[in-house]
Design a protein around this motif. Structure first.
Motif, PDB file in Angstrom:
ATOM      1  N   ASP A 109       0.826  -1.205   0.000  1.00 34.94           N
ATOM      2  CA  ASP A 109       0.000   0.000   0.000  1.00 34.94           C
ATOM      3  C   ASP A 109       0.861   1.255   0.000  1.00 34.94           C
ATOM      4  OD1 ASP A 109      -2.276  -1.517   0.001  1.00 34.94           O
ATOM      5  OD2 ASP A 109      -2.593  -1.414   2.172  1.00 34.94           O
ATOM      6  N   PHE A 110       1.962   1.211   0.744  1.00 35.37           N
ATOM      7  CA  PHE A 110       2.876   2.354   0.783  1.00 35.37           C
ATOM      8  C   PHE A 110       3.420   2.645  -0.609  1.00 35.37           C
ATOM      9  CE2 PHE A 110       7.145   4.088   1.023  1.00 35.37           C
ATOM     10  CZ  PHE A 110       7.024   5.130   1.934  1.00 35.37           C
ATOM     11  N   CYS A 111       3.869   1.598  -1.294  1.00 36.20           N
ATOM     12  CA  CYS A 111       4.462   1.778  -2.625  1.00 36.20           C
ATOM     13  C   CYS A 111       3.436   2.290  -3.628  1.00 36.20           C
ATOM     14  CB  CYS A 111       5.059   0.461  -3.114  1.00 36.20           C
ATOM     15  SG  CYS A 111       6.485  -0.092  -2.154  1.00 36.20           S
ATOM     16  N   LEU A 112       2.251   1.690  -3.634  1.00 34.72           N
ATOM     17  CA  LEU A 112       1.216   2.106  -4.587  1.00 34.72           C
ATOM     18  C   LEU A 112       0.789   3.551  -4.350  1.00 34.72           C
ATOM     19  CD1 LEU A 112      -1.003  -1.123  -4.693  1.00 34.72           C
ATOM     20  CD2 LEU A 112       0.696  -0.367  -6.380  1.00 34.72           C
ATOM     21  N   SER A 113       0.794   3.967  -3.095  1.00 39.45           N
ATOM     22  CA  SER A 113       0.368   5.338  -2.790  1.00 39.45           C
ATOM     23  C   SER A 113       1.409   6.370  -3.226  1.00 39.45           C
ATOM     24  CB  SER A 113       0.100   5.478  -1.294  1.00 39.45           C
ATOM     25  OG  SER A 113       1.295   5.343  -0.545  1.00 39.45           O
ATOM     26  N   LYS A 114       2.647   5.951  -3.364  1.00 37.80           N
ATOM     27  CA  LYS A 114       3.702   6.894  -3.734  1.00 37.80           C
ATOM     28  C   LYS A 114       3.864   7.040  -5.250  1.00 37.80           C
ATOM     29  CE  LYS A 114       4.695   7.466   0.576  1.00 37.80           C
ATOM     30  NZ  LYS A 114       4.239   8.703   1.262  1.00 37.80           N
ATOM     31  N   ILE A 115       3.421   6.059  -6.006  1.00 39.39           N
ATOM     32  CA  ILE A 115       3.670   6.068  -7.453  1.00 39.39           C
ATOM     33  C   ILE A 115       3.105   7.317  -8.118  1.00 39.39           C
ATOM     34  CG2 ILE A 115       3.105   4.911  -9.621  1.00 39.39           C
ATOM     35  CD1 ILE A 115       3.288   2.246  -8.123  1.00 39.39           C
ATOM     36  N   ASN A 116       1.890   7.703  -7.756  1.00 39.53           N
ATOM     37  CA  ASN A 116       1.248   8.861  -8.384  1.00 39.53           C
ATOM     38  C   ASN A 116       1.236  10.095  -7.491  1.00 39.53           C
ATOM     39  OD1 ASN A 116      -0.063   8.094 -11.136  1.00 39.53           O
ATOM     40  ND2 ASN A 116      -0.454   6.337  -9.800  1.00 39.53           N
ATOM     41  N   SER A 117       2.012  10.049  -6.405  1.00 42.29           N
ATOM     42  CA  SER A 117       2.060  11.194  -5.486  1.00 42.29           C
ATOM     43  C   SER A 117       3.061  12.219  -5.982  1.00 42.29           C
ATOM     44  CB  SER A 117       2.442  10.717  -4.072  1.00 42.29           C
ATOM     45  OG  SER A 117       2.584  11.825  -3.215  1.00 42.29           O
ATOM     46  N   GLU A 118       2.550  13.338  -6.469  1.00 39.43           N
ATOM     47  CA  GLU A 118       3.439  14.386  -6.976  1.00 39.43           C
ATOM     48  C   GLU A 118       4.156  15.128  -5.853  1.00 39.43           C
ATOM     49  OE1 GLU A 118       2.026  16.285 -10.898  1.00 39.43           O
ATOM     50  OE2 GLU A 118       0.180  16.029  -9.721  1.00 39.43           O
ATOM     51  N   CYS A 119       3.814  14.814  -4.614  1.00 40.65           N
ATOM     52  CA  CYS A 119       4.497  15.433  -3.470  1.00 40.65           C
ATOM     53  C   CYS A 119       5.838  14.753  -3.186  1.00 40.65           C
ATOM     54  CB  CYS A 119       3.618  15.354  -2.215  1.00 40.65           C
ATOM     55  SG  CYS A 119       2.053  16.233  -2.372  1.00 40.65           S
ATOM     56  N   GLU A 120       6.000  13.556  -3.751  1.00 38.90           N
ATOM     57  CA  GLU A 120       7.215  12.794  -3.488  1.00 38.90           C
ATOM     58  C   GLU A 120       8.258  13.036  -4.579  1.00 38.90           C
ATOM     59  OE1 GLU A 120       7.850  11.141  -0.864  1.00 38.90           O
ATOM     60  OE2 GLU A 120       5.882  10.968   0.071  1.00 38.90           O
ATOM     61  N   PRO A 121       9.540  12.968  -4.226  1.00 40.07           N
ATOM     62  CA  PRO A 121      10.607  13.098  -5.244  1.00 40.07           C
ATOM     63  C   PRO A 121      10.513  11.963  -6.265  1.00 40.07           C
ATOM     64  CG  PRO A 121      11.500  13.354  -3.023  1.00 40.07           C
ATOM     65  CD  PRO A 121      10.090  12.877  -2.861  1.00 40.07           C
ATOM     66  N   PRO A 127      -1.874 -12.237  -9.886  1.00 43.61           N
ATOM     67  CA  PRO A 127      -2.381 -11.515 -11.062  1.00 43.61           C
ATOM     68  C   PRO A 127      -3.257 -10.319 -10.717  1.00 43.61           C
ATOM     69  CG  PRO A 127      -2.543 -13.876 -11.391  1.00 43.61           C
ATOM     70  CD  PRO A 127      -2.167 -13.684  -9.972  1.00 43.61           C
ATOM     71  N   GLU A 128      -4.093 -10.454  -9.692  1.00 42.13           N
ATOM     72  CA  GLU A 128      -4.983  -9.338  -9.353  1.00 42.13           C
ATOM     73  C   GLU A 128      -4.199  -8.125  -8.836  1.00 42.13           C
ATOM     74  OE1 GLU A 128      -4.931 -12.254  -5.868  1.00 42.13           O
ATOM     75  OE2 GLU A 128      -4.924 -12.307  -8.059  1.00 42.13           O
ATOM     76  N   LEU A 129      -3.097  -8.385  -8.142  1.00 44.04           N
ATOM     77  CA  LEU A 129      -2.266  -7.278  -7.668  1.00 44.04           C
ATOM     78  C   LEU A 129      -1.479  -6.649  -8.818  1.00 44.04           C
ATOM     79  CD1 LEU A 129      -0.853  -8.696  -4.303  1.00 44.04           C
ATOM     80  CD2 LEU A 129      -2.778  -7.127  -4.645  1.00 44.04           C
ATOM     81  N   VAL A 130      -1.090  -7.477  -9.785  1.00 46.11           N
ATOM     82  CA  VAL A 130      -0.409  -6.958 -10.973  1.00 46.11           C
ATOM     83  C   VAL A 130      -1.349  -6.036 -11.743  1.00 46.11           C
ATOM     84  CG1 VAL A 130       0.602  -7.571 -13.196  1.00 46.11           C
ATOM     85  CG2 VAL A 130       1.168  -8.915 -11.159  1.00 46.11           C
ATOM     86  N   ALA A 131      -2.613  -6.410 -11.850  1.00 45.93           N
ATOM     87  CA  ALA A 131      -3.596  -5.582 -12.554  1.00 45.93           C
ATOM     88  C   ALA A 131      -3.769  -4.237 -11.851  1.00 45.93           C
ATOM     89  CB  ALA A 131      -4.937  -6.326 -12.629  1.00 45.93           C
ATOM     90  N   GLU A 132      -3.763  -4.253 -10.523  1.00 43.52           N
ATOM     91  CA  GLU A 132      -3.880  -3.000  -9.774  1.00 43.52           C
ATOM     92  C   GLU A 132      -2.666  -2.107 -10.032  1.00 43.52           C
ATOM     93  OE1 GLU A 132      -4.475  -1.395  -5.172  1.00 43.52           O
ATOM     94  OE2 GLU A 132      -4.567  -3.542  -5.617  1.00 43.52           O
ATOM     95  N   LEU A 133      -1.487  -2.716 -10.082  1.00 46.52           N
ATOM     96  CA  LEU A 133      -0.278  -1.951 -10.364  1.00 46.52           C
ATOM     97  C   LEU A 133      -0.343  -1.335 -11.761  1.00 46.52           C
ATOM     98  CD1 LEU A 133       2.619  -1.008  -9.767  1.00 46.52           C
ATOM     99  CD2 LEU A 133       3.422  -3.267 -10.488  1.00 46.52           C
ATOM    100  N   GLU A 134      -0.870  -2.084 -12.733  1.00 49.63           N
ATOM    101  CA  GLU A 134      -0.996  -1.557 -14.095  1.00 49.63           C
ATOM    102  C   GLU A 134      -1.868  -0.318 -14.121  1.00 49.63           C
ATOM    103  OE1 GLU A 134      -0.680  -4.553 -17.649  1.00 49.63           O
ATOM    104  OE2 GLU A 134      -2.035  -5.403 -16.118  1.00 49.63           O
ATOM    105  N   GLU A 135      -2.927  -0.306 -13.331  1.00 45.11           N
ATOM    106  CA  GLU A 135      -3.803   0.865 -13.290  1.00 45.11           C
ATOM    107  C   GLU A 135      -3.043   2.093 -12.792  1.00 45.11           C
ATOM    108  OE1 GLU A 135      -7.220  -0.016 -10.987  1.00 45.11           O
ATOM    109  OE2 GLU A 135      -7.944  -1.613 -12.332  1.00 45.11           O
ATOM    110  N   HIS A 136      -2.218   1.895 -11.787  1.00 46.59           N
ATOM    111  CA  HIS A 136      -1.423   3.014 -11.266  1.00 46.59           C
ATOM    112  C   HIS A 136      -0.430   3.510 -12.314  1.00 46.59           C
ATOM    113  CE1 HIS A 136      -2.609   3.281  -6.996  1.00 46.59           C
ATOM    114  NE2 HIS A 136      -2.856   1.973  -7.092  1.00 46.59           N
ATOM    115  N   LEU A 137       0.139   2.585 -13.067  1.00 48.56           N
ATOM    116  CA  LEU A 137       1.089   2.977 -14.107  1.00 48.56           C
ATOM    117  C   LEU A 137       0.396   3.710 -15.245  1.00 48.56           C
ATOM    118  CD1 LEU A 137       3.348  -0.231 -14.272  1.00 48.56           C
ATOM    119  CD2 LEU A 137       3.817   1.930 -13.089  1.00 48.56           C
TER     120      LEU A 137
END
Length: 333
Positions: A265-277, A296-306
């Protein structure tokens, strides 16, 4: 040669008297010992014709017989000249005798080499020698009361004393020295880990940076502390700490049962956080993929973030992390 600093000497005596005084020294066999008022330019100008090299030579000032004895024995050779201050006049006769004898000498004896054996890497300085001492053994570094005792025990045997090193700006040679010592010593690794937890921000960040330089064959003890590193990461507010912790966790391998949802959850929350370097966001992408790849279901969630990431301005490093991860996802299929 000894230059005797006598207050008022140059003012009281003429050049002729000084010449007679030096001649007396020559007659007495003390021509190696030349007397002069070291702090008086007027005396030097009078005596220069007697000892032309006085003004050109660098001398060591001593205040006692003990200091003179030390000066004449430096590196078993001694200095060429010394200056005896007013405090040392009481010992002047002993100092003159010492100048004639040259101080203590070391007698050498012939020895026969009976065996040549390879003993591994040499210990270049005395403190490194502690790595071959047993618990309770130690040595005294320095001289006299200013010496520092070092003993091979759990908390103080890390003789490199890395706290002062880590409390300031460090460079790669410093890091390599610490890593080399820790690789061969389990207790020193424990001390390094305690410094990671230090309340001093500089010490803690530098200790984490040292951890990133252990090669894969010596990282088992770091992997064993993965949960502790994860806890530190989730609670960290310091940008440098978060970046280094993400780097350490990214370089580890994860089995299906090793996944911690709070870390994901920490990693996914940082991917699209423009507040982070950008570095933290890129490391979060790499680590999130390693955590998701078994499901696979977690991979699909990661793809959405990307996918959402394309709606933002990205640095070259962030673009590279996204593209590499998309390629890795495709390979899973």
């Amino acid at each position: 040669q000894i230059f005797c600093a006598m207050s008022g000497f140059a003012k009281r005596f003429s050049t002729g008297i000084i010449s007679n005084f030096v001649n007396v020294c020559k007659t007495a066999g003390f021509w190696r010992t030349a007397f002069s008022y070291a702090s008086s330019s007027s005396f030097l100008s009078k005596a220069k014709h007697l000892t032309p090299d006085i003004a050109q030579n660098i001398c060591l000032t001593v205040n006692s017989y003990a200091e003179a004895k030390l000066a004449f024995g430096i590196l078993e050779r001694g200095v060429e000249k010394i200056i005896v201050s007013g405090q040392g006049l009481a010992d002047i006769r002993k100092i003159m005798e010492l100048a004639q004898t040259g101080g203590e000498t070391m007698q050498l004896e012939a020895a026969v080499i009976t065996k040549i054996q390879t003993v591994g890497l040499g210990h270049r300085v005395c403190v490194d020698t502690l790595s071959v001492l047993g618990t309770g053994q130690g040595m005294l570094c320095g001289k006299g009361i200013s010496g520092r005792g070092v003993e091979n025990q759990r908390l103080n045997h890390f003789c490199m004393d890395i706290v002062p090193i880590l409390s300031q700006r460090i460079n790669l040679p410093d890091i390599r020295r610490i890593v080399t010592f820790c690789v061969a010593n389990e207790e020193s690794r424990e001390i390094l880990w305690h410094l990671v937890l230090s309340a001093d921000r500089t010490v803690s960040v530098n200790a984490l940076w040292v951890l990133t330089h252990f090669d894969s064959s010596h990282r088992d003890w770091i992997v064993a502390r993965r949960d502790e590193l994860t806890d530190i990461l989730i609670e960290a507010t310091d940008v440098a700490k978060k970046r280094i912790l993400l780097q350490l966790l990214r370089d580890m391998e994860y089995e299906p049962d090793d996944i911690r949802t709070d870390l994901l959850d920490f990693c996914l929350s940082k991917i699209n956080s423009e507040c982070e370097p950008y570095a933290i966001r890129a490391f979060s992408i790499y680590l999130a993929f390693k955590l998701c790849r078994h499901y696979p279901e977690l991979v699909a969630e990661l793809e959405e973030h990307l996918t959402m990431l394309t709606q933002q301005a990205m640095s070259p490093g962030l673009i590279c992390a996204r593209n590499k991860t998309i390629i890795a996802i495709e390979r899973l299929r």
